[in-house]
Design an enzyme around this catalytic site. Sequence first.
Site, PDB file in Angstrom:
ATOM      1  CG  ASP A  47      -2.067  -0.904   1.179  1.00 12.37           C
ATOM      2  OD1 ASP A  47      -2.100  -1.734   0.249  1.00 12.37           O
ATOM      3  OD2 ASP A  47      -2.958  -0.812   2.039  1.00 12.37           O
ATOM      4  CG  HIS A 193       2.415   0.156   4.244  1.00 10.24           C
ATOM      5  ND1 HIS A 193       2.061  -0.749   5.220  1.00 10.24           N
ATOM      6  CD2 HIS A 193       1.320   0.940   4.021  1.00 10.24           C
ATOM      7  CE1 HIS A 193       0.799  -0.524   5.576  1.00 10.24           C
ATOM      8  NE2 HIS A 193       0.331   0.500   4.868  1.00 10.24           N
TER       9      HIS A 193
HETATM   10 ZN    ZN Z   1      -2.797   3.260   2.935  1.00 16.39          ZN
END
Ligand code: ZN
Length: 227
Positions: A47, A193
């Site tokens: 993400d 991430h």
């Molecule tokens: Zn996010």
Amino acid sequence: MVWLLCTLLLLVSLFLFYASYSIQAGVYLKAICRIKTTQRVVYLTFDDGPHPIQTPKILSILKAYNAKACFFCIGSKVVGNEALLKRIYDEGHLIGNHSFTHSGLFPLYSKSKMNTDLNCCDELLSRVIEKPIYLFRPPFGVTNPTIARIARDRGYQVIGWNIRTLDTQGGDISRILKRIKKRIQPGSVILLHDRLDNSDQILLKTLDFLQEQGYRFDNLPESAFRD
Ligand SMILES: [Zn+2]
């Protein structure tokens, strides 16, 4: 009586909090949080990118491990990084919408403001990869009735996770690995991430551990997506 009312209010508040913050609970919408399988396969998701420094490193590592992943990109971060987004796509990974702004207020947006935000991101992503965008992960994994309605109207396949690594919370990588070890099972969807200073190191350790366990890293299967 007042005591009972307060307890009831507290319980309702706790439930609403849980419903909004647990994408796995599926209270407002059904997201894919794990693929049912007995095969040793996991689905990596990243993400908040693309990130000009970390995302290229992540891509090189994925290639070296013959691994595929899904990248939920923030539209505003794609601006100026279009070539990087194209590289993600060209190297065979999936790309999804993670909103244009990733604003903390996103879950509170009106329907039209949310649609405008998601449109901006979809248009930008699809212009670069020349494909329509249908995968969506709401910012922060927060869901509510407005997000659910819009996801349905826009025909999104919402992707959640069943392993939140908490990689954004800092600390050493062993803590992240401990969380993965505890929760890993065939078909797991792992939330990572690609914007952290040590995203590449986290990925390397994660891949090493999972590979030792006999796991492979595939793209989410289209057969799991709704029509
Ligand atoms: Zn996010």
